[in-house]
Design a protein around this motif. Sequence first.
Motif, PDB file in Angstrom:
ATOM      1  N   ALA A 161       0.824  -1.212   0.000  1.00  0.00           N
ATOM      2  CA  ALA A 161       0.000   0.000   0.000  1.00  0.00           C
ATOM      3  C   ALA A 161       0.860   1.264   0.000  1.00  0.00           C
ATOM      4  O   ALA A 161       1.993   1.253   0.474  1.00  0.00           O
ATOM      5  CB  ALA A 161      -0.921   0.007   1.211  1.00  0.00           C
ATOM      6  N   PHE A 162       0.309   2.343  -0.558  1.00  0.00           N
ATOM      7  CA  PHE A 162       0.979   3.639  -0.554  1.00  0.00           C
ATOM      8  C   PHE A 162      -0.032   4.733  -0.263  1.00  0.00           C
ATOM      9  O   PHE A 162      -1.238   4.549  -0.410  1.00  0.00           O
ATOM     10  CB  PHE A 162       1.679   3.916  -1.896  1.00  0.00           C
ATOM     11  N   THR A 163       0.483   5.896   0.154  1.00  0.00           N
ATOM     12  CA  THR A 163      -0.342   7.065   0.430  1.00  0.00           C
ATOM     13  C   THR A 163       0.366   8.306  -0.092  1.00  0.00           C
ATOM     14  O   THR A 163       1.546   8.505   0.185  1.00  0.00           O
ATOM     15  CB  THR A 163      -0.585   7.233   1.950  1.00  0.00           C
ATOM     16  N   PHE A 164      -0.362   9.109  -0.857  1.00  0.00           N
ATOM     17  CA  PHE A 164       0.105  10.430  -1.253  1.00  0.00           C
ATOM     18  C   PHE A 164      -0.655  11.437  -0.399  1.00  0.00           C
ATOM     19  O   PHE A 164      -1.864  11.296  -0.191  1.00  0.00           O
ATOM     20  CB  PHE A 164      -0.227  10.726  -2.728  1.00  0.00           C
ATOM     21  N   ARG A 165       0.043  12.471   0.057  1.00  0.00           N
ATOM     22  CA  ARG A 165      -0.597  13.547   0.824  1.00  0.00           C
ATOM     23  C   ARG A 165      -0.381  14.858   0.080  1.00  0.00           C
ATOM     24  O   ARG A 165       0.745  15.240  -0.193  1.00  0.00           O
ATOM     25  CB  ARG A 165      -0.006  13.613   2.224  1.00  0.00           C
ATOM     26  N   PHE A 166      -1.488  15.525  -0.230  1.00  0.00           N
ATOM     27  CA  PHE A 166      -1.456  16.780  -0.981  1.00  0.00           C
ATOM     28  C   PHE A 166      -2.074  17.904  -0.162  1.00  0.00           C
ATOM     29  O   PHE A 166      -3.011  17.685   0.612  1.00  0.00           O
ATOM     30  CB  PHE A 166      -2.252  16.652  -2.290  1.00  0.00           C
ATOM     31  N   LEU A 167      -1.573  19.105  -0.378  1.00  0.00           N
ATOM     32  CA  LEU A 167      -2.115  20.318   0.218  1.00  0.00           C
ATOM     33  C   LEU A 167      -2.550  21.221  -0.929  1.00  0.00           C
ATOM     34  O   LEU A 167      -1.796  21.446  -1.872  1.00  0.00           O
ATOM     35  CB  LEU A 167      -1.041  21.010   1.058  1.00  0.00           C
ATOM     36  N   ASP A 168      -3.778  21.710  -0.876  1.00  0.00           N
ATOM     37  CA  ASP A 168      -4.314  22.563  -1.933  1.00  0.00           C
ATOM     38  C   ASP A 168      -5.179  23.621  -1.268  1.00  0.00           C
ATOM     39  O   ASP A 168      -5.387  23.602  -0.056  1.00  0.00           O
ATOM     40  CB  ASP A 168      -5.124  21.722  -2.926  1.00  0.00           C
ATOM     41  N   SER A 169      -5.695  24.534  -2.056  1.00  0.00           N
ATOM     42  CA  SER A 169      -6.547  25.577  -1.493  1.00  0.00           C
ATOM     43  C   SER A 169      -7.596  26.003  -2.512  1.00  0.00           C
ATOM     44  O   SER A 169      -7.508  25.675  -3.692  1.00  0.00           O
ATOM     45  CB  SER A 169      -5.714  26.784  -1.060  1.00  0.00           C
ATOM     46  N   GLY A 170      -8.567  26.740  -2.024  1.00  0.00           N
ATOM     47  CA  GLY A 170      -9.633  27.252  -2.876  1.00  0.00           C
ATOM     48  C   GLY A 170     -10.399  28.336  -2.156  1.00  0.00           C
ATOM     49  O   GLY A 170     -10.181  28.581  -0.966  1.00  0.00           O
ATOM     50  N   GLU A 171     -11.291  28.977  -2.863  1.00  0.00           N
ATOM     51  CA  GLU A 171     -12.095  30.062  -2.297  1.00  0.00           C
ATOM     52  C   GLU A 171     -13.442  29.566  -1.771  1.00  0.00           C
ATOM     53  O   GLU A 171     -13.950  30.051  -0.779  1.00  0.00           O
ATOM     54  CB  GLU A 171     -12.344  31.131  -3.376  1.00  0.00           C
ATOM     55  N   GLU A 172     -14.012  28.612  -2.479  1.00  0.00           N
ATOM     56  CA  GLU A 172     -15.353  28.117  -2.164  1.00  0.00           C
ATOM     57  C   GLU A 172     -15.278  26.695  -1.618  1.00  0.00           C
ATOM     58  O   GLU A 172     -14.330  25.964  -1.889  1.00  0.00           O
ATOM     59  CB  GLU A 172     -16.224  28.102  -3.439  1.00  0.00           C
ATOM     60  N   GLU A 173     -16.323  26.295  -0.916  1.00  0.00           N
ATOM     61  CA  GLU A 173     -16.395  24.937  -0.386  1.00  0.00           C
ATOM     62  C   GLU A 173     -16.337  23.902  -1.519  1.00  0.00           C
ATOM     63  O   GLU A 173     -15.727  22.845  -1.384  1.00  0.00           O
ATOM     64  CB  GLU A 173     -17.698  24.774   0.403  1.00  0.00           C
ATOM     65  N   GLU A 174     -16.934  24.227  -2.654  1.00  0.00           N
ATOM     66  CA  GLU A 174     -16.980  23.314  -3.794  1.00  0.00           C
ATOM     67  C   GLU A 174     -15.607  23.104  -4.446  1.00  0.00           C
ATOM     68  O   GLU A 174     -15.415  22.144  -5.190  1.00  0.00           O
ATOM     69  CB  GLU A 174     -17.964  23.820  -4.857  1.00  0.00           C
ATOM     70  N   ASP A 175     -14.662  23.988  -4.183  1.00  0.00           N
ATOM     71  CA  ASP A 175     -13.324  23.873  -4.762  1.00  0.00           C
ATOM     72  C   ASP A 175     -12.589  22.622  -4.294  1.00  0.00           C
ATOM     73  O   ASP A 175     -11.615  22.201  -4.909  1.00  0.00           O
ATOM     74  CB  ASP A 175     -12.483  25.116  -4.443  1.00  0.00           C
ATOM     75  N   ILE A 176     -13.078  22.019  -3.233  1.00  0.00           N
ATOM     76  CA  ILE A 176     -12.451  20.799  -2.724  1.00  0.00           C
ATOM     77  C   ILE A 176     -12.570  19.663  -3.733  1.00  0.00           C
ATOM     78  O   ILE A 176     -11.689  18.815  -3.817  1.00  0.00           O
ATOM     79  CB  ILE A 176     -13.035  20.412  -1.341  1.00  0.00           C
ATOM     80  N   LEU A 177     -13.621  19.671  -4.535  1.00  0.00           N
ATOM     81  CA  LEU A 177     -13.791  18.633  -5.558  1.00  0.00           C
ATOM     82  C   LEU A 177     -12.706  18.731  -6.633  1.00  0.00           C
ATOM     83  O   LEU A 177     -12.097  17.728  -7.012  1.00  0.00           O
ATOM     84  CB  LEU A 177     -15.179  18.725  -6.191  1.00  0.00           C
ATOM     85  N   ALA A 178     -12.455  19.938  -7.110  1.00  0.00           N
ATOM     86  CA  ALA A 178     -11.404  20.143  -8.112  1.00  0.00           C
ATOM     87  C   ALA A 178     -10.031  19.825  -7.514  1.00  0.00           C
ATOM     88  O   ALA A 178      -9.172  19.245  -8.186  1.00  0.00           O
ATOM     89  CB  ALA A 178     -11.437  21.570  -8.636  1.00  0.00           C
ATOM     90  N   ALA A 179      -9.817  20.196  -6.257  1.00  0.00           N
ATOM     91  CA  ALA A 179      -8.540  19.905  -5.594  1.00  0.00           C
ATOM     92  C   ALA A 179      -8.331  18.398  -5.478  1.00  0.00           C
ATOM     93  O   ALA A 179      -7.216  17.906  -5.688  1.00  0.00           O
ATOM     94  CB  ALA A 179      -8.511  20.561  -4.216  1.00  0.00           C
ATOM     95  N   THR A 180      -9.384  17.668  -5.196  1.00  0.00           N
ATOM     96  CA  THR A 180      -9.293  16.212  -5.090  1.00  0.00           C
ATOM     97  C   THR A 180      -8.963  15.597  -6.446  1.00  0.00           C
ATOM     98  O   THR A 180      -8.124  14.702  -6.544  1.00  0.00           O
ATOM     99  CB  THR A 180     -10.603  15.636  -4.530  1.00  0.00           C
ATOM    100  N   GLU A 181      -9.599  16.091  -7.496  1.00  0.00           N
ATOM    101  CA  GLU A 181      -9.305  15.595  -8.848  1.00  0.00           C
ATOM    102  C   GLU A 181      -7.851  15.875  -9.231  1.00  0.00           C
ATOM    103  O   GLU A 181      -7.183  15.016  -9.822  1.00  0.00           O
ATOM    104  CB  GLU A 181     -10.254  16.234  -9.863  1.00  0.00           C
ATOM    105  N   ARG A 182      -7.352  17.070  -8.892  1.00  0.00           N
ATOM    106  CA  ARG A 182      -5.951  17.399  -9.191  1.00  0.00           C
ATOM    107  C   ARG A 182      -4.998  16.462  -8.446  1.00  0.00           C
ATOM    108  O   ARG A 182      -3.993  16.003  -8.997  1.00  0.00           O
ATOM    109  CB  ARG A 182      -5.643  18.851  -8.832  1.00  0.00           C
TER     110      ARG A 182
END
Length: 119
Positions: A54-75
């Motif tokens: 098993a492996f795990t990647f950890r990413f940090l991202d940001s956005g302005e709106e609550e919905e931006d979390i979906l795009a951050a997850t896709e990235r």
Amino acid sequence: MSTRTFRITVRGVFDGLDADQRAELLARAEEHDVLRAAFTAEGHLSYDLAARPAFTFRFLDSGEEEEDILAATERAEEAARTWLSRRGYGYKSLRSQAEDLSQAPLGKRQRRAAARKFA
């Protein structure tokens, strides 16, 4: 508008690694140790191949709106796929979990600091 910080975790399992790929991952295991894990913009990979594939990647991202979390997850998922594919590592069972830190409950110290701030 305030900026929201997102932590995205992408997990999966190495699949079909040949002997050279396995040796390469084992040789670099120290830099990918879970004890060094951190959420970063470019993503941090951790694994313990000697224990399980098993492996795990950890990413940090940001956005302005609550919905931006979906795009951050896709990235984050695309970045993980790209990293693995460029190195020829097979994988399966890719899944992700995202957290909006603006929605996370305050810890004990944070609650005390907030109480002092408003006292």
